[in-house]
Design a protein around this motif. Structure first.
Motif, PDB file in Angstrom:
ATOM      1  N   ASP A 142       0.860  -1.134  -0.009  1.00  0.00           N
ATOM      2  CA  ASP A 142       0.114   0.033   0.033  1.00  0.00           C
ATOM      3  C   ASP A 142       0.827   1.222   0.029  1.00  0.00           C
ATOM      4  O   ASP A 142       0.448   2.164  -0.542  1.00  0.00           O
ATOM      5  CB  ASP A 142      -0.840  -0.224   1.336  1.00  0.00           C
ATOM      6  N   LYS A 143       2.042   1.226   0.465  1.00  0.00           N
ATOM      7  CA  LYS A 143       2.900   2.342   0.687  1.00  0.00           C
ATOM      8  C   LYS A 143       3.442   2.706  -0.672  1.00  0.00           C
ATOM      9  O   LYS A 143       3.402   3.821  -1.164  1.00  0.00           O
ATOM     10  CB  LYS A 143       4.111   2.084   1.629  1.00  0.00           C
ATOM     11  N   TRP A 144       3.897   1.702  -1.377  1.00  0.00           N
ATOM     12  CA  TRP A 144       4.447   1.869  -2.807  1.00  0.00           C
ATOM     13  C   TRP A 144       3.331   2.052  -3.842  1.00  0.00           C
ATOM     14  O   TRP A 144       3.605   3.114  -4.454  1.00  0.00           O
ATOM     15  CB  TRP A 144       4.901   0.474  -3.413  1.00  0.00           C
ATOM     16  N   ILE A 145       1.893   1.732  -3.416  1.00  0.00           N
ATOM     17  CA  ILE A 145       0.865   2.238  -4.156  1.00  0.00           C
ATOM     18  C   ILE A 145       0.436   3.521  -4.198  1.00  0.00           C
ATOM     19  O   ILE A 145       0.474   4.550  -5.035  1.00  0.00           O
ATOM     20  CB  ILE A 145      -0.227   1.390  -4.071  1.00  0.00           C
ATOM     21  N   ASN A 146       0.765   4.255  -2.790  1.00  0.00           N
ATOM     22  CA  ASN A 146       0.269   5.528  -2.556  1.00  0.00           C
ATOM     23  C   ASN A 146       1.511   6.570  -3.256  1.00  0.00           C
ATOM     24  O   ASN A 146       1.195   7.418  -3.745  1.00  0.00           O
ATOM     25  CB  ASN A 146       0.517   5.809  -1.029  1.00  0.00           C
ATOM     26  N   GLU A 147       2.576   5.991  -3.031  1.00  0.00           N
ATOM     27  CA  GLU A 147       3.662   6.826  -3.610  1.00  0.00           C
ATOM     28  C   GLU A 147       3.534   6.920  -5.484  1.00  0.00           C
ATOM     29  O   GLU A 147       3.519   7.833  -6.015  1.00  0.00           O
ATOM     30  CB  GLU A 147       5.163   6.325  -3.419  1.00  0.00           C
ATOM     31  N   ARG A 148       3.096   5.699  -5.824  1.00  0.00           N
ATOM     32  CA  ARG A 148       3.004   5.436  -7.306  1.00  0.00           C
ATOM     33  C   ARG A 148       1.651   6.479  -7.719  1.00  0.00           C
ATOM     34  O   ARG A 148       1.660   7.368  -8.750  1.00  0.00           O
ATOM     35  CB  ARG A 148       2.591   4.221  -7.707  1.00  0.00           C
ATOM     36  N   MET A 149       0.940   6.512  -6.906  1.00  0.00           N
ATOM     37  CA  MET A 149      -0.573   7.528  -7.310  1.00  0.00           C
ATOM     38  C   MET A 149      -0.044   8.929  -7.193  1.00  0.00           C
ATOM     39  O   MET A 149      -0.571   9.716  -8.099  1.00  0.00           O
ATOM     40  CB  MET A 149      -1.617   7.217  -6.384  1.00  0.00           C
ATOM     41  N   ARG A 150       0.677   9.212  -6.046  1.00  0.00           N
ATOM     42  CA  ARG A 150       1.048  10.695  -6.149  1.00  0.00           C
ATOM     43  C   ARG A 150       2.041  10.949  -7.306  1.00  0.00           C
ATOM     44  O   ARG A 150       2.074  12.169  -7.664  1.00  0.00           O
ATOM     45  CB  ARG A 150       1.992  10.895  -4.822  1.00  0.00           C
ATOM     46  N   SER A 151       2.858   9.968  -7.653  1.00  0.00           N
ATOM     47  CA  SER A 151       3.823  10.411  -9.028  1.00  0.00           C
ATOM     48  C   SER A 151       2.857  10.677 -10.131  1.00  0.00           C
ATOM     49  O   SER A 151       3.237  11.408 -11.143  1.00  0.00           O
ATOM     50  CB  SER A 151       4.756   9.183  -9.032  1.00  0.00           C
ATOM     51  N   ILE A 152       1.925   9.708 -10.273  1.00  0.00           N
ATOM     52  CA  ILE A 152       1.084   9.836 -11.435  1.00  0.00           C
ATOM     53  C   ILE A 152       0.438  11.322 -11.369  1.00  0.00           C
ATOM     54  O   ILE A 152       0.398  12.168 -12.397  1.00  0.00           O
ATOM     55  CB  ILE A 152       0.032   8.976 -11.524  1.00  0.00           C
ATOM     56  N   GLU A 153      -0.141  11.882 -10.253  1.00  0.00           N
ATOM     57  CA  GLU A 153      -0.612  13.094  -9.874  1.00  0.00           C
ATOM     58  C   GLU A 153       0.267  14.056 -10.541  1.00  0.00           C
ATOM     59  O   GLU A 153      -0.109  14.898 -11.106  1.00  0.00           O
ATOM     60  CB  GLU A 153      -1.199  13.342  -8.645  1.00  0.00           C
ATOM     61  N   MET A 154       1.178  14.072  -9.830  1.00  0.00           N
ATOM     62  CA  MET A 154       2.438  15.154 -10.131  1.00  0.00           C
ATOM     63  C   MET A 154       2.993  15.147 -11.584  1.00  0.00           C
ATOM     64  O   MET A 154       3.159  16.227 -12.230  1.00  0.00           O
ATOM     65  CB  MET A 154       3.664  14.953  -9.296  1.00  0.00           C
ATOM     66  N   ARG A 155       2.912  13.887 -12.195  1.00  0.00           N
ATOM     67  CA  ARG A 155       3.312  13.791 -13.676  1.00  0.00           C
ATOM     68  C   ARG A 155       2.350  14.514 -14.536  1.00  0.00           C
ATOM     69  O   ARG A 155       2.367  15.412 -15.349  1.00  0.00           O
ATOM     70  CB  ARG A 155       3.496  12.413 -14.323  1.00  0.00           C
ATOM     71  N   LYS A 156       0.934  14.370 -14.074  1.00  0.00           N
ATOM     72  CA  LYS A 156      -0.150  15.037 -14.920  1.00  0.00           C
ATOM     73  C   LYS A 156      -0.009  16.675 -14.685  1.00  0.00           C
ATOM     74  O   LYS A 156      -0.237  17.373 -15.864  1.00  0.00           O
ATOM     75  CB  LYS A 156      -1.579  14.746 -14.337  1.00  0.00           C
ATOM     76  N   GLU A 157       0.262  17.080 -13.500  1.00  0.00           N
ATOM     77  CA  GLU A 157       0.470  18.667 -13.291  1.00  0.00           C
ATOM     78  C   GLU A 157       1.485  19.266 -14.002  1.00  0.00           C
ATOM     79  O   GLU A 157       1.363  20.098 -14.548  1.00  0.00           O
ATOM     80  CB  GLU A 157       0.618  18.761 -11.657  1.00  0.00           C
ATOM     81  N   LEU A 158       2.656  18.363 -14.302  1.00  0.00           N
ATOM     82  CA  LEU A 158       3.790  18.878 -15.059  1.00  0.00           C
ATOM     83  C   LEU A 158       3.399  18.891 -16.367  1.00  0.00           C
ATOM     84  O   LEU A 158       3.681  20.081 -17.018  1.00  0.00           O
ATOM     85  CB  LEU A 158       4.980  17.627 -14.769  1.00  0.00           C
ATOM     86  N   THR A 159       2.837  17.842 -16.964  1.00  0.00           N
ATOM     87  CA  THR A 159       2.539  17.891 -18.187  1.00  0.00           C
ATOM     88  C   THR A 159       1.445  18.878 -18.583  1.00  0.00           C
ATOM     89  O   THR A 159       1.528  19.428 -19.872  1.00  0.00           O
ATOM     90  CB  THR A 159       2.042  16.337 -18.833  1.00  0.00           C
ATOM     91  N   ASP A 160       0.573  19.150 -17.637  1.00  0.00           N
ATOM     92  CA  ASP A 160      -0.604  20.198 -18.010  1.00  0.00           C
ATOM     93  C   ASP A 160       0.022  21.652 -18.015  1.00  0.00           C
ATOM     94  O   ASP A 160       0.089  22.452 -18.910  1.00  0.00           O
ATOM     95  CB  ASP A 160      -1.368  20.137 -16.715  1.00  0.00           C
TER      96      ASP A 160
END
Length: 223
Positions: A142-160
């Protein structure tokens, strides 16, 4: 292209599926589907069956099979090999070519997956939850998954932000991504994937919590 590998279950049997988000299409691991259709739990038997069938379909000039998508995935022996993936059109053609009492149930299952994808496009939260469930099935913590979900969100913010700045071409996204990846790893994206022994697999899905955490400091470096 960012491919997302997931595992779907048909009557308790695992079928590996890749979602190509650029094309908004599912690609299915052909040998898994063949195994379901011939009702065999023997991976090698399904692989041999597909090899013979594929040869016949290629001789017939079957376009969906000719255009099978290939991805390097772990085989039954644990080694990674290039394997055939087919989209829905290709899978339906394969189903028609295999005498099986499972043909109709598999078709209905595929139709349900297609509807599920439409529902996800309407309600993106379903996609998020599906990703979490898929990662759990693959054994991630679950810890890894939470980190992965955060990285996806940050990636989306960056590409936006890049898009607001006028970046629209995939080539330009790749160039900027390489710069960022090199900043935190000392390697280009391609070099880092090679360093980790990856080909078309998603880089972030094969990173540790420490690696993912390091990427946060670089504002969403991509894979």
């Amino acid at each position: 292209m960012e491919d997302k590998l997931a595992i779907q279950l048909f009557e308790g049997k695992k079928v590996r599926v890749v979602l190509d988000e650029e094309q908004e299409k599912y690609f299915f691991f052909v040998v898994d589907v063949v195994g379901v259709l011939i009702e065999s739990v023997d991976y090698q038997a399904a692989r041999k069956y597909w090899k013979v069938l594929k040869g016949r379909l290629l001789k017939e000039g079957n376009e969906p099979v000719t255009n099978c998508y290939q991805l390097k995935l772990p085989a039954a022996d644990g080694k990674k090999r290039m394997t055939d993936m087919a989209d829905l059109q290709g899978i339906f053609r394969i189903i028609q070519s295999i005498p099986s009492k499972k043909a109709e149930p598999v078709k209905q299952w595929l139709a349900q997956l297609g509807q599920q994808r439409i529902d996800q496009m309407i309600d993106p939260e379903q996609t998020f939850q599906m990703a979490v469930d898929d990662y759990r099935r693959q054994g991630y913590s679950d810890k890894w998954i939470n980190e992965r979900m955060r990285s996806i969100e940050m990636r989306k913010e960056l590409t936006d932000e890049w898009q607001r700045s006028g970046v629209t071409e995939q080539r330009d996204f790749a160039i900027m991504t390489n710069v960022l990846t090199q900043a935190w790893s000392g390697m280009t994206t391609g070099e880092y994937k090679k360093f980790k022994g990856l080909t078309k697999e998603n880089l972030r899905d094969n990173m540790t919590n420490i690696e993912i955490g390091t990427k946060y400091t670089c504002r969403g470096c991509n894979d």
